[in-house]
Structure formats: C-alpha cells, structure tokens
Design a protein around this motif. Structure first.
Motif, PDB file in Angstrom:
ATOM      1  N   ILE A 176       0.862  -1.185   0.000  1.00 52.99           N
ATOM      2  CA  ILE A 176       0.000   0.000   0.000  1.00 52.99           C
ATOM      3  C   ILE A 176       0.890   1.224   0.000  1.00 52.99           C
ATOM      4  CG2 ILE A 176      -1.904   1.193   1.132  1.00 52.99           C
ATOM      5  CD1 ILE A 176      -2.554  -1.354   2.594  1.00 52.99           C
ATOM      6  N   SER A 177       0.651   2.112  -0.941  1.00 50.58           N
ATOM      7  CA  SER A 177       1.407   3.362  -0.995  1.00 50.58           C
ATOM      8  C   SER A 177       0.778   4.376  -0.057  1.00 50.58           C
ATOM      9  CB  SER A 177       1.434   3.910  -2.426  1.00 50.58           C
ATOM     10  OG  SER A 177       0.121   4.167  -2.887  1.00 50.58           O
ATOM     11  N   GLU A 178       1.602   5.211   0.543  1.00 51.14           N
ATOM     12  CA  GLU A 178       1.139   6.198   1.513  1.00 51.14           C
ATOM     13  C   GLU A 178       0.625   7.429   0.787  1.00 51.14           C
ATOM     14  OE1 GLU A 178       2.645   8.221   5.702  1.00 51.14           O
ATOM     15  OE2 GLU A 178       4.103   7.505   4.221  1.00 51.14           O
ATOM     16  N   ASN A 179      -0.652   7.649   0.850  1.00 55.68           N
ATOM     17  CA  ASN A 179      -1.263   8.855   0.294  1.00 55.68           C
ATOM     18  C   ASN A 179      -2.521   9.145   1.082  1.00 55.68           C
ATOM     19  OD1 ASN A 179      -3.361   7.181  -0.847  1.00 55.68           O
ATOM     20  ND2 ASN A 179      -1.910   6.682  -2.483  1.00 55.68           N
ATOM     21  N   SER A 180      -3.152  10.231   0.784  1.00 59.92           N
ATOM     22  CA  SER A 180      -4.364  10.611   1.505  1.00 59.92           C
ATOM     23  C   SER A 180      -5.484   9.622   1.193  1.00 59.92           C
ATOM     24  CB  SER A 180      -4.787  12.029   1.110  1.00 59.92           C
ATOM     25  OG  SER A 180      -5.001  12.108  -0.282  1.00 59.92           O
ATOM     26  N   GLY A 181      -6.130   9.133   2.233  1.00 65.65           N
ATOM     27  CA  GLY A 181      -7.222   8.195   2.041  1.00 65.65           C
ATOM     28  C   GLY A 181      -6.765   6.804   1.670  1.00 65.65           C
ATOM     29  N   SER A 182      -5.621   6.336   2.232  1.00 66.24           N
ATOM     30  CA  SER A 182      -5.138   4.990   1.929  1.00 66.24           C
ATOM     31  C   SER A 182      -6.145   3.967   2.452  1.00 66.24           C
ATOM     32  CB  SER A 182      -3.775   4.763   2.579  1.00 66.24           C
ATOM     33  OG  SER A 182      -2.829   5.691   2.067  1.00 66.24           O
ATOM     34  N   SER A 183      -6.407   2.932   1.643  1.00 72.27           N
ATOM     35  CA  SER A 183      -7.380   1.905   2.030  1.00 72.27           C
ATOM     36  C   SER A 183      -6.889   0.547   1.553  1.00 72.27           C
ATOM     37  CB  SER A 183      -8.768   2.207   1.453  1.00 72.27           C
ATOM     38  OG  SER A 183      -8.732   2.187   0.038  1.00 72.27           O
ATOM     39  N   LEU A 184      -7.466  -0.494   2.140  1.00 68.09           N
ATOM     40  CA  LEU A 184      -7.110  -1.871   1.806  1.00 68.09           C
ATOM     41  C   LEU A 184      -8.365  -2.729   1.906  1.00 68.09           C
ATOM     42  CD1 LEU A 184      -5.056  -4.237   1.363  1.00 68.09           C
ATOM     43  CD2 LEU A 184      -4.848  -4.319   3.865  1.00 68.09           C
ATOM     44  N   GLN A 185      -8.585  -3.550   0.896  1.00 72.64           N
ATOM     45  CA  GLN A 185      -9.682  -4.519   0.942  1.00 72.64           C
ATOM     46  C   GLN A 185      -9.110  -5.877   1.310  1.00 72.64           C
ATOM     47  OE1 GLN A 185     -11.860  -5.403  -2.677  1.00 72.64           O
ATOM     48  NE2 GLN A 185     -13.756  -5.642  -1.521  1.00 72.64           N
ATOM     49  N   GLN A 186      -9.645  -6.455   2.379  1.00 72.96           N
ATOM     50  CA  GLN A 186      -9.170  -7.742   2.870  1.00 72.96           C
ATOM     51  C   GLN A 186     -10.240  -8.806   2.646  1.00 72.96           C
ATOM     52  OE1 GLN A 186      -8.044  -6.777   6.997  1.00 72.96           O
ATOM     53  NE2 GLN A 186      -5.913  -7.122   6.410  1.00 72.96           N
ATOM     54  N   HIS A 187      -9.774 -10.056   2.438  1.00 75.76           N
ATOM     55  CA  HIS A 187     -10.660 -11.203   2.237  1.00 75.76           C
ATOM     56  C   HIS A 187     -10.327 -12.254   3.292  1.00 75.76           C
ATOM     57  CE1 HIS A 187     -11.863  -9.672  -1.762  1.00 75.76           C
ATOM     58  NE2 HIS A 187     -10.599  -9.283  -1.844  1.00 75.76           N
ATOM     59  N   PHE A 188     -11.368 -12.865   3.850  1.00 73.15           N
ATOM     60  CA  PHE A 188     -11.205 -13.875   4.895  1.00 73.15           C
ATOM     61  C   PHE A 188     -12.044 -15.093   4.512  1.00 73.15           C
ATOM     62  CE2 PHE A 188     -10.719  -9.689   6.733  1.00 73.15           C
ATOM     63  CZ  PHE A 188      -9.528  -9.790   7.426  1.00 73.15           C
ATOM     64  N   THR A 189     -11.399 -16.260   4.507  1.00 73.35           N
ATOM     65  CA  THR A 189     -12.065 -17.502   4.092  1.00 73.35           C
ATOM     66  C   THR A 189     -11.841 -18.577   5.138  1.00 73.35           C
ATOM     67  OG1 THR A 189     -11.763 -16.973   1.750  1.00 73.35           O
ATOM     68  CG2 THR A 189     -12.227 -19.270   2.296  1.00 73.35           C
TER      69      THR A 189
END
Length: 467
Positions: free
Chosen positions: A211-224
C-alpha cells in the motif's frame, strides 16, 4: 357512556321478563376504577417485582461464565486459547458493516460454516498503522494462540490444543519508500474436523500486497474459512434411492472417500476461490467463470507450473476419480461406481515460441438414462468425462488466467416399444350374418319360378282361345 369508555368488550344481556338489564353508575368511587390500587413497593420486594414485570433493557446483562457442550455443533463459535495470558477467546472472521463496508473484527467464526467475507480498512496514518495495526500483520492470525479441539472452559490440557500452522508465512509489515510492504490482503483458514472428536488440524495461508502512503489509503481484505474431513462418506446424505433426484448433489469418490462433485466459484472481485466451490446438481447444466491469480514467476520457462496450478484449480482439493452411478451408491460396492474419463489437451503451443498451452476450459460431460418401470423410472449415470481445452498464453502476461467450467447432462434414455401398436382390422363375423341375404335370395328365386309358370299358363290359354 359505558360502551364508549370501557376498555373491555361489552354485550347486552336479555332477562326473562323481556326487559334489558339495567345498571347504575356511581360517581367518585375509587373501588370502581378500572385499574387496581397500586401496591406499596418495599426495598426487599423491588427485585422481585422488577423481575416479574420488567422488560428489555438497554444495559447488557451481567456476564455469566458460559457453559459449553461436549463437542462443537454447527454454528458454534470456535474457541481459541492464549497460553501467555491464559485467556479464552473465539476465532474471528471479520465482516463488513454499513454502506462503506468497513471491517468489524468482532464477528466469531462458526463451526462448519465454510464461507468467505471481505471488508475495507481505511488508514489515516499509514506509516503508523503499518507497524502497529495487528490486522495487517500475518503473525496475529496464527501466532500466540491455539485452537481448542472441543469447547471446554476449564482444565485445558495440552492434548486439547491444536496449533495453527502457517503455510509459507510472510514477513512483518514494514515501511519503505512511503509504501507499506507485506500487508495481509487475504487470510484462508483450512480446518480439518472429525465428527464429535472435534478439530484435528488448522492451517492458514496468506496473500500480501503493498500500500502506498497517500491521503485516504485503504485496503480490501478477504477472509475464508474452509472445513473438511477425511471421514465424510458416512455423513453424506443420499442423492436418491436408488436413482438420482433432479437437483441432488452428484457423488464422487477419491480413494474410497465420498464427496460432492464441485466446480470453481468466483469471489466478489472475480478471482477464483481456493476453497469455496459450487456443488454440481444432477440434471442441471452449469457454467462458471473466474480468474486464477498466480504468484510472480521468476523464470519464463515455468510453463509447467502454470499448467499444474490451472489443473489443480479445476480439480479442487477433492480430486474426482470415480462417479456414483446411482444416488444411493455405497463406497464399498465397486459395481455402483464408474471411472471418470479425463482427457487433457496438448501441451505444445501452435505458432508461438513464447507461449504456454494453459487449460482454460473444463467441460464435465455426464451421460445418464432412465431405467426400471415406466411408472417409476430411476435415473442413473452411464459415464462421465472431464474434457479440458487449452489456449496459448504468453508467459509474460499470465498473472491472472481466465478459467471456465461447464457442466452438461445428456439424457440417453431409450424408451421401449409401446405396449400396443396401431389398431388393425381383424374381421370376425357371426356365422349367420348372411342369413337375411339368403332368405331374400330364396324369395326372389321362388318369385321368378312362379312368374314363369303364370306366363306359360297365359300362353296356353291364349292359344286355345285363338283356335
């Protein structure tokens, strides 16, 4: 007034004399109030009346030590134990909440509830969260805790603990050039169980991203979470008795272990799920599409690696070898099973030196028929084939391979001859059917004889008279 103001149902009662029943209204009489006189509440009686008349409260009830059964039931939370702090907790499977889909980490994972969830995490300060947020670190999903085989809350002995094994665990997240590396993007738990004996083994796999550092950084995670067992054959319900029922799961076997036939299933982002698959239902044609994500290939000569991963994705964890002929087939009866024919495609690319022939389509062809009585036909499978189709792909652009699975059922029923053919003329007349004609013919003959006699008599008489 009485009818209009009373909260109770009223009715007019007739008396034997023919007159309606009369009543008197007394004013300012407390005894005639609708409600009873309130009781005097004492301190000793307060809890008793509150328990009797109380309703739901916004306050959470006092926590009571939970009592567990002797074994896990479907849907029960999976218990974990932290040895360092002697704390009993539950295994979590984060889910999304609200329109934004933000992650909620408090959702417990349910026993035998194989499913996939996804959610989004937003970071106001990525450089700080990259190091301190345990949700981004793979170690927090398997380290420092064990899974309990059965749900117990006291006398936790070592034999009741199951260690979580990480498959190729990644390193800890770290910042480099305004980018957070080794961030967990997908967590896959594979849990083996054995009936009432509980959980036998737990393994976990990870997918990481940057993930690059910028305004509004987000990550979508998946769990199985995926549950499986080595002794599932006796637990599978019948798919018919004896013939298959339309819509029932198709039964397969691998080394004697019965399973349900399954095909690839796509996640929300279009990628192929590793554990959650569609169950093939008898008599229903299906088609699925997804994209298989492959690890970065260091060498261009790893064509066999891509082919192997594609075949493994099509087959799933439970590779099908035999197919049940009927819905009530028993694993010990060899005559009730038929071998699945597997036809793989050629590995040689055509007119492309830097291409790899990758299986991109699997067509499962199942031939079946109806047997038995016409009044109660039974469906049984005659044979099946796994037919792979390959397509040349360039090695440099094979990070995501599109895969398609098609299931077709072909009815080969040969209906018997009808019990009676077209109606034919079979003349069978009574022996005296021509009697009327015979009588008429005899009458005609006698009439002709009489007419000739009369004519001869007339001629004789005429000749006599003339002479």
């Amino acid at each position: 007034m009485f009818r209009s103001n009373t909260p109770y149902p009223t009715d007019t009662v007739a008396v034997p004399g023919g007159h309606d029943l009369l009543f008197c209204v007394q004013l300012d009489d407390a005894k005639l109030n609708y409600f009873q006189q309130p009781q005097d509440i004492k301190e000793s009686d307060f809890c008793k009346f509150l328990e009797k008349y109380g309703k739901h409260s916004f306050l959470a009830p006092s926590e009571v030590q939970p009592s567990f059964s002797a074994f896990y039931r479907a849907g029960d939370p999976i218990l974990i134990y932290f040895d360092s702090s002697s704390v009993l907790s539950t295994l979590r499977q984060p889910v999304k909440m609200g329109a934004s889909g933000l992650c909620v980490d408090g959702n417990p994972a349910g026993f035998l509830d194989s499913k996939s969830t996804s959610c989004t995490r937003i970071f106001a300060n990525l450089s700080k969260s990259c190091i301190t947020d345990p949700a981004l670190d793979a170690a927090s999903y398997y380290r420092d805790f064990t899974v309990l085989k059965v749900p117990i809350n006291d006398n936790i002995v070592q034999s009741m603990k199951v260690k979580v094994t990480a498959v190729a665990p990644p390193g800890a997240p770290h910042m480099k050039d305004n980018t957070c590396n080794n961030v967990v993007s997908e967590v896959i738990y594979e849990i083996e169980f054995s009936g009432t004996h509980g959980i036998q083994s737990v393994s976990v796999r990870f997918k990481v991203s940057n993930i690059s550092e910028n305004s509004g950084s987000s990550l979508q995670q998946h769990f199985t979470l995926h549950f499986w067992t080595r002794t599932l054959s006796h637990m599978l319900p019948r798919s018919g008795n004896p013939g298959y029922i339309t819509g029932a799961p198709v039964l397969i076997a691998n080394s004697g272990a019965m399973q349900h036939m399954s095909i690839l299933r796509s996640e929300g982002d279009g990628s192929c799920s590793q554990f959650i698959r569609h169950t093939v239902q008898f008599g229903r044609n299906m088609r699925t599409d997804c994209r298989l994500s492959l690890s970065p290939i260091l060498e261009e000569s790893n064509c066999s690696y891509i082919q192997q991963k594609s075949y493994e994705a099509f087959q799933g964890m439970n590779r099908a070898e035999d197919l049940a002929i009927t819905g009530s087939a028993h694993s010990a009866q060899a005559e009730e099973w038929t071998t699945i024919l597997i036809q793989k495609c050629s590995v040689q690319a055509v007119n492309c030196t830097s291409c790899c022939m990758v299986p991109v389509t699997l067509e499962i062809q199942i031939l079946w028929t109806k047997v038995g009585l016409l009044s109660n036909p039974q469906a049984q499978i005659l044979g099946a084939r796994y037919f792979y189709q390959c397509h040349p792909l360039k090695l440099l652009s094979t990070s995501r391979v599109p895969l398609t699975t098609v299931v077709t059922f072909t009815d080969m029923t040969e209906w018997p001859e009808p019990p009676r053919g077209q109606p034919q003329m079979h003349w069978k007349l009574p022996f005296d059917i021509f009697f009327p004609f015979k009588v008429a013919l005899n009458l005609e003959r006698s009439y002709r004889g009489d007419l000739a006699g009369y004519f001869l008599l007339i001629l004789i008489m005429s000749s006599i008279l003339c002479f």
